[in-house]
Each structure stands twice: as structure tokens, then as C-alpha cells.
Design a protein around this motif. Sequence first.
Motif, PDB file in Angstrom:
ATOM      1  N   PRO A 319       0.831  -1.216   0.000  1.00 53.95           N
ATOM      2  CA  PRO A 319       0.000   0.000   0.000  1.00 53.95           C
ATOM      3  C   PRO A 319       0.865   1.265   0.000  1.00 53.95           C
ATOM      4  O   PRO A 319       2.049   1.204   0.316  1.00 53.95           O
ATOM      5  N   ASP A 320       0.254   2.408  -0.318  1.00 52.30           N
ATOM      6  CA  ASP A 320       0.923   3.710  -0.134  1.00 52.30           C
ATOM      7  C   ASP A 320       1.163   3.893   1.357  1.00 52.30           C
ATOM      8  O   ASP A 320       0.457   3.309   2.176  1.00 52.30           O
ATOM      9  N   THR A 321       2.115   4.774   1.700  1.00 49.89           N
ATOM     10  CA  THR A 321       2.372   4.966   3.136  1.00 49.89           C
ATOM     11  C   THR A 321       1.949   6.351   3.614  1.00 49.89           C
ATOM     12  O   THR A 321       2.376   6.805   4.663  1.00 49.89           O
ATOM     13  N   ASP A 322       1.095   7.026   2.842  1.00 50.14           N
ATOM     14  CA  ASP A 322       0.619   8.323   3.346  1.00 50.14           C
ATOM     15  C   ASP A 322      -0.789   8.168   3.927  1.00 50.14           C
ATOM     16  O   ASP A 322      -1.477   7.179   3.682  1.00 50.14           O
ATOM     17  N   GLY A 323      -1.192   9.144   4.746  1.00 52.96           N
ATOM     18  CA  GLY A 323      -2.508   9.108   5.376  1.00 52.96           C
ATOM     19  C   GLY A 323      -2.676   7.839   6.200  1.00 52.96           C
ATOM     20  O   GLY A 323      -1.749   7.384   6.866  1.00 52.96           O
ATOM     21  N   ILE A 324      -3.841   7.223   6.101  1.00 53.60           N
ATOM     22  CA  ILE A 324      -4.100   5.991   6.853  1.00 53.60           C
ATOM     23  C   ILE A 324      -3.278   4.823   6.270  1.00 53.60           C
ATOM     24  O   ILE A 324      -3.078   3.792   6.915  1.00 53.60           O
ATOM     25  N   LEU A 326      -0.202   4.613   6.061  1.00 58.72           N
ATOM     26  CA  LEU A 326       0.929   4.330   6.957  1.00 58.72           C
ATOM     27  C   LEU A 326       0.556   3.213   7.938  1.00 58.72           C
ATOM     28  O   LEU A 326       1.365   2.340   8.241  1.00 58.72           O
ATOM     29  N   ALA A 327      -0.693   3.249   8.415  1.00 57.77           N
ATOM     30  CA  ALA A 327      -1.164   2.221   9.352  1.00 57.77           C
ATOM     31  C   ALA A 327      -1.322   0.872   8.642  1.00 57.77           C
ATOM     32  O   ALA A 327      -0.976  -0.180   9.195  1.00 57.77           O
ATOM     33  N   VAL A 328      -1.833   0.905   7.419  1.00 55.69           N
ATOM     34  CA  VAL A 328      -2.009  -0.338   6.655  1.00 55.69           C
ATOM     35  C   VAL A 328      -0.627  -0.975   6.436  1.00 55.69           C
ATOM     36  O   VAL A 328      -0.423  -2.169   6.678  1.00 55.69           O
ATOM     37  N   TYR A 329       0.320  -0.144   5.998  1.00 53.12           N
ATOM     38  CA  TYR A 329       1.688  -0.623   5.740  1.00 53.12           C
ATOM     39  C   TYR A 329       2.325  -1.174   7.025  1.00 53.12           C
ATOM     40  O   TYR A 329       2.921  -2.251   7.032  1.00 53.12           O
TER      41      TYR A 329
END
Length: 344
Positions: A319-324, A326-329
Motif C-alpha cells: 500500500p501507499d504509506t501516506d494518510g491511513i 501508513l497504518a495499513v503498511y
Amino acid sequence: MNTKVYNIENKNEFDIAVKEVSQIIKNGGIAVVPTETVYGLAADGMNEKAVAKIFKAKGRPADNPLIFHISNYEMLNDIAAEIPEKAKKLTEKFWPGPLTIILPKKPNVPHISTGGLESAAVRMPSHPFTAELIKACKTALTAPSANLSGKPSPTKFSHCFDDMNGRVDAIVDGGSCKVGLESTVISFLEETPILLRPGAVTPAQISEVIGEIKIAEAVLKELPGNEKTLSPGLKYKHYSPNADVFVVKGSFEKYKDYVENVNKKGVYGLVFDGEGEKLSIPCFEYGENHGGDLQAHKLFSALRKLDKMGAETVYARCPDTDGIGLAVYNRLIRAAAFQIIDLE
Ligand code: TXA
Ligand code: MG
């Protein structure tokens, strides 16, 4: 142990569940309850015997501290020895909601709840059932995620039932959890607040309210030795399905090229919406590419699903690491035990 199940979809059962579950908790029992983040396993946080039952039911190490769930600011004053101005500002903005703050604890707060630390983690959940339950209990409830220790956090009733039936006094079925990942955890023990666990409340949203924050190194990588004491929870194995998970960085084309050329026995893909049909391996989709909110909502459920499908090896799109994101990553690299394949 006989586990009583409540479904709170209709108002009548909701009220019965508040009444009966609060009684269970006041009597020193433990119950699985829905929150807006993930399901929690709740007990009276001031009752040492009840809290001990949580650790036993989860198989949780004793030095991994719990979060206190409150329904008003008076409860916060009973737990925290001091509340810095920045912490106040942040809670005014994001409570009730998926934000946990760490503050120095008062002496009366039992060490069993704080994993032996002199600090305590506190959050005010917004889920209507759990908010009502805390009010009815008239005490802060400690509640870790309601999974067996090491497993992905439960975001649906079936996950809770699989992990906790027979181990707890009650399970309250509140459907699927809105956010799907645990709360943002931020520590106010030092002058500059430190983000220990990313969640739905993002670093940018926090900085907008209280200015500069630090992000613990462990958010993006394997925990360096010097951070072991900062957030004890982070040193344990987390969110791990039975399958061996790898996070694959790079474009879909590179991902496809890679997975089409591995030994495909027991291999599954954890991919973004619409990608599964373009691949020859069996896949599970966890939301749109760049769509952090839906990815957060689906990730833990997807990891459990892949286990049920019999996946031995899972290659996950990164996943991307911006916004939420970061939590997914952050959760995904832990599920993968930090195995990252970089094709960028
Ligand atoms: O969204 C959530 O926070 C969910 C729901 C149920 O509220 N709860 C949850 O609890 O995720 P748990 O126990 O799975 O995670 C609590 C995290 C752990 O990483 C723990 O180490 C950290 O918070 N924590 C708790 N108290 C702490 C303290 N005093 N200092 C540092 N970290 C603390
Ligand atoms: Mg947990």
C-alpha cells in the motif's frame, strides 16, 4: 467456559446486552465488545483479577500493557497523573474516536493493566455500544484487541468467535468494525509527542492540532533494540496469519511478472481490486490501489480469509504509506515478519 453471545442489531437486544454485559464486567468477568477500530476484550481495568483473565484468555505476555477505555474526562483524571496541554488539545479534537494517548499513571492504577509501567494508555471509543457499556460499568475498561495473541485483530464477529468462544463470558456481535485497524497510539511522556502506532488519526491530522511530533522508528521497520521499552507491544509477533507473507514493492506489472514465475504451490496473492482476474494465482482483494480507508477496513479480514483458503505463501501488493496508508503498511509488514521484496 460457557460464552454468551449477543447480537445488538436491534435496539432491544442492544439494551439487554448493555445491562447484562455491564453486570458481567462489574462481577469481574470478561467480554468481547465491538469498537470503531477492532473488537476488544474488555474487563474492569481497576480489578486486578479480572484483568489477569484477559491476559490468560489471549495468551498475552504480562509485560504488554493494555489500553483503558473511558466514556468521560473524569475517568481520564482518575487514571492520568498529569495531562499536558497538547494531549488535551488532541483529545478535544479526536475523542471519542480511534486515538490513544499515553500519560504518566496515577498510583492507584494497577500495574497488571499497564504491564508494569508507570504510564497508562487511554482512549475514548466512539462505538455506541461500548460507549454505553463503559457508562453503565462506571469504570474504565481495559481492552486489548480480542484476538489470540499474535493473530490478526478481529474486525468481524466470526473472527472473535473463532478466537474467543469458550474463553470469555460473552461476545457482543456488532457487525464489522468501521475502521478495521487499531487506534493511533501517541505518547506524551516526553516534550515532543511520539507516535508509537499509526492508525486512522494520521500524523498530518495530529500535527495540524499540536505541531511537531516524532514518529517512532518501529512504525516503519523492525523494532530497533533501543525502542524496546518505548512500546512493549511492538516487540511481539503481530498480526501473523499461518501463511508466510511477503510484501512486494513496485508496480502491478512487476508484481505480475514476479508471481507468475515463482513455484505456485500454495501461493496466493493479496492484491488490489480488479487485479485478481489478471493473475493466474488465486487472489484475495483488499481494496482499491491508493484507497487507504478500504484497505484498512479489509486487511485483517483478508489475512484471516487467506488462512482459511489454505494459503501457504502470500505475496501482498504494497500500500501507499501516506494518510491511513501508513497504518495499513505498518500492520502488513508485521504480518509479513518484515519480509519485503523490493521490485521498485
Ligand atoms: O483500537 C484499539 O486500540 C484496540 C481497541 C480494542 O480499542 N485496542 C488495542 O489494544 O489495539 P492492544 O492491546 O491490542 O494494543 C495496545 C497497544 C500495544 O501495542 C501496547 O504495547 C500499547 O498499546 N500500550 C499500551 N499501554 C502502553 C504504555 N503505557 N506505554 C506504551 N505503549 C502502551
Ligand atoms: Mg492487539
